[in-house]
Design a protein around this motif. Structure first.
Motif, mmCIF file in Angstrom:
data_model
loop_
_atom_site.group_PDB
_atom_site.id
_atom_site.type_symbol
_atom_site.label_atom_id
_atom_site.label_comp_id
_atom_site.label_asym_id
_atom_site.label_seq_id
_atom_site.Cartn_x
_atom_site.Cartn_y
_atom_site.Cartn_z
ATOM 1 N N LEU A 58 26.817 55.367 81.519
ATOM 2 C CA LEU A 58 27.595 54.319 80.848
ATOM 3 C C LEU A 58 28.390 53.537 81.897
ATOM 4 N N ASP A 59 27.663 52.792 82.709
ATOM 5 C CA ASP A 59 28.254 51.979 83.775
ATOM 6 C C ASP A 59 28.478 50.570 83.233
ATOM 7 N N VAL A 60 29.740 50.241 82.945
ATOM 8 C CA VAL A 60 30.059 48.981 82.275
ATOM 9 C C VAL A 60 29.703 47.782 83.150
ATOM 10 N N TYR A 61 29.927 47.896 84.456
ATOM 11 C CA TYR A 61 29.617 46.771 85.347
ATOM 12 C C TYR A 61 28.138 46.401 85.242
ATOM 13 N N LEU A 105 24.098 51.415 77.002
ATOM 14 C CA LEU A 105 24.955 51.629 75.842
ATOM 15 C C LEU A 105 24.438 52.758 74.959
ATOM 16 N N VAL A 106 23.174 53.109 75.109
ATOM 17 C CA VAL A 106 22.552 54.158 74.300
ATOM 18 C C VAL A 106 22.123 55.349 75.141
ATOM 19 N N THR A 107 21.561 55.090 76.312
ATOM 20 C CA THR A 107 20.917 56.163 77.087
ATOM 21 C C THR A 107 21.894 57.169 77.669
ATOM 22 N N TRP A 108 23.180 56.862 77.712
ATOM 23 C CA TRP A 108 24.145 57.802 78.300
ATOM 24 C C TRP A 108 24.239 59.108 77.510
ATOM 25 N N VAL A 109 23.848 59.074 76.229
ATOM 26 C CA VAL A 109 23.907 60.301 75.430
ATOM 27 C C VAL A 109 22.817 61.286 75.844
ATOM 28 N N LEU A 110 21.838 60.847 76.632
ATOM 29 C CA LEU A 110 20.797 61.748 77.116
ATOM 30 C C LEU A 110 21.303 62.684 78.204
ATOM 31 N N ILE A 111 22.352 62.284 78.884
ATOM 32 C CA ILE A 111 22.825 63.042 80.036
ATOM 33 C C ILE A 111 23.619 64.257 79.548
ATOM 34 N N PRO A 112 23.172 65.484 79.883
ATOM 35 C CA PRO A 112 23.903 66.686 79.466
ATOM 36 C C PRO A 112 25.308 66.696 80.059
ATOM 37 N N PRO A 113 26.255 67.362 79.380
ATOM 38 C CA PRO A 113 27.643 67.359 79.856
ATOM 39 C C PRO A 113 27.835 68.030 81.198
ATOM 40 N N ALA A 157 31.132 58.603 69.748
ATOM 41 C CA ALA A 157 30.339 57.850 70.728
ATOM 42 C C ALA A 157 30.846 56.417 70.862
ATOM 43 N N ILE A 158 31.171 55.797 69.733
ATOM 44 C CA ILE A 158 31.682 54.419 69.770
ATOM 45 C C ILE A 158 33.030 54.364 70.480
ATOM 46 N N PHE A 159 33.905 55.315 70.179
ATOM 47 C CA PHE A 159 35.204 55.360 70.856
ATOM 48 C C PHE A 159 35.029 55.600 72.357
ATOM 49 N N MET A 160 34.018 56.374 72.739
ATOM 50 C CA MET A 160 33.772 56.609 74.163
ATOM 51 C C MET A 160 33.322 55.324 74.858
ATOM 52 N N ILE A 161 32.477 54.548 74.194
ATOM 53 C CA ILE A 161 32.050 53.261 74.758
ATOM 54 C C ILE A 161 33.251 52.325 74.909
ATOM 55 N N ALA A 170 31.488 56.068 85.756
ATOM 56 C CA ALA A 170 30.445 56.167 84.727
ATOM 57 C C ALA A 170 30.149 57.598 84.277
ATOM 58 N N PRO A 171 30.007 58.589 85.180
ATOM 59 C CA PRO A 171 29.686 59.958 84.712
ATOM 60 C C PRO A 171 30.772 60.583 83.844
ATOM 61 N N ILE A 172 32.006 60.056 83.925
ATOM 62 C CA ILE A 172 33.096 60.603 83.116
ATOM 63 C C ILE A 172 32.841 60.349 81.636
ATOM 64 N N PHE A 173 32.222 59.206 81.339
ATOM 65 C CA PHE A 173 31.996 58.828 79.944
ATOM 66 C C PHE A 173 30.692 59.454 79.467
ATOM 67 N N SER A 174 30.798 60.716 79.073
ATOM 68 C CA SER A 174 29.638 61.479 78.634
ATOM 69 C C SER A 174 29.965 62.142 77.309
ATOM 70 N N THR A 175 29.067 62.996 76.859
ATOM 71 C CA THR A 175 29.286 63.689 75.586
ATOM 72 C C THR A 175 30.152 64.938 75.749
ATOM 73 N N TYR A 176 30.632 65.187 76.961
ATOM 74 C CA TYR A 176 31.443 66.386 77.205
ATOM 75 C C TYR A 176 32.678 66.411 76.308
ATOM 76 N N TYR A 177 33.433 65.323 76.310
ATOM 77 C CA TYR A 177 34.659 65.283 75.521
ATOM 78 C C TYR A 177 34.357 65.213 74.022
ATOM 79 N N ILE A 178 33.211 64.667 73.656
ATOM 80 C CA ILE A 178 32.817 64.665 72.245
ATOM 81 C C ILE A 178 32.572 66.099 71.780
ATOM 82 N N GLN A 179 31.928 66.892 72.623
ATOM 83 C CA GLN A 179 31.720 68.305 72.299
ATOM 84 C C GLN A 179 33.048 69.037 72.136
ATOM 85 N N MET A 180 33.978 68.749 73.021
ATOM 86 C CA MET A 180 35.298 69.375 72.929
ATOM 87 C C MET A 180 35.957 69.017 71.599
ATOM 88 N N ALA A 181 35.799 67.760 71.180
ATOM 89 C CA ALA A 181 36.386 67.324 69.916
ATOM 90 C C ALA A 181 35.731 68.034 68.736
#
Length: 295
Positions: free
Chosen positions: A51-54, A64-72, A110-114, A143-154
């Protein structure tokens, strides 16, 4: 909040994805395969998925979609155990709050993470005064910070809110109530947000964690447990206290409409009335989210 989700479910409930946790784990497996391929190929494919915004703003909108493929985290025996626990927690929460609400929570996270990623990019753009080269470097670093890791924690924290007295075996040996693990997880996230995000200046961590706390807060509101803060609810309780008479000895004040337990069976039980049931039906904490609504 409940009425809003109820109306949404009536309109869009048929589009909810069942077994969402299982599908997420399948995406993780694909991500692990891509990571392993990156070790033998001349390029690391996962670098094109973050999820590299630049880079998103420069045309790579698939991120905007493929970042969810990356394991935490990287593949290991511990992550396999963790993902198994995540599957148990996720499927339990889907059964507890329903497929649609669980979909709303996951996709909302996921939307809040974006949004957090774009807010971080905006803060860096202001700090760097639009310096393109530095901005690209910072965006790639964050970019690697914005992953599903924190979503899992939630997701785990929602489980702790819903089943505080359930016990898990820590290290497969020590029984610990979920609520204590939830407190530890929440404290760790808060410390990470303050120390790493705010003090150390890694604002991506701060905004990523805040985004999931917002999503968690909205979930808490949807459970109805914050209804005691509603002015109408406060007034109703005050009127009830004025009008109710002291119950005779042996008569209980609370009784679950499903299991029949009262506060005398367990003084730590919490009881709530269901706003969706037609009538005054009260349920204990174990059946508040799982009972069939009386219409």
């Amino acid at each position: 909040m409940n009425n809003f989700l109820y109306n949404l479910e009536r309109r869009f409930g048929k589009y909810a994805i069942p077994n969402l946790t299982r599908n997420i784990l399948i995406l993780y497996i694909a991500g692990f395969i891509l990571q392993l391929m990156g070790r033998v190929l001349p390029i690391n494919i996962t670098n094109y998925l973050t999820l590299d915004v630049y880079l998103i703003l420069h045309g790579q909108v698939w991120r905007l979609v493929t970042w969810v493929l990356i394991p935490p985290v990287a593949l290991s025996i511990w992550i396999i155990i963790t993902l198994y626990l995540y599957y148990f927690i996720g499927t339990t929460m889907e059964r507890t709050i329903g497929t649609f609400k669980y979909n709303v929570f996951i996709f909302g996270g996921a939307i809040f993470m974006i949004i957090a990623a774009f807010v971080t990019y905006g803060v860096h753009a202001i700090m760097l005064k639009g310096n393109g080269a530095l901005l690209a470097a910072y965006s790639g670093y964050m970019a690697p910070i914005f992953s599903t890791y924190y979503i899992q924690m939630a997701v785990f924290l929602t489980f702790a809110i819903s089943y505080p007295d359930m016990q898990l075996l820590l290290m497969f040996i020590i029984p610990v109530k979920v609520k204590w693990l939830g407190i530890v997880y929440a404290a760790f996230l808060a410390f990470d947000a303050i120390y790493t995000g705010l003090i150390s200046g890694v604002y991506g961590v701060l905004f990523a964690i805040l985004s999931q706390f917002i999503n968690l807060f909205l979930f808490y509101l949807s459970t109805g447990r914050a209804s005691h803060l509603n002015p109408k609810e406060i007034k109703r309780r005050q009127e009830f206290k004025r009008n109710v008479k002291m119950a005779p000895p042996g008569v209980t004040r609370h009784k679950c409409a499903v299991c029949g337990r009262t506060e005398k069976d367990n003084p730590n039980l919490e009881f709530r009335f269901c706003s969706k049931c037609n009538g005054n039906y009260e349920y204990c904490q174990d059946h508040l989210f799982t009972h069939q609504h009386v219409q």
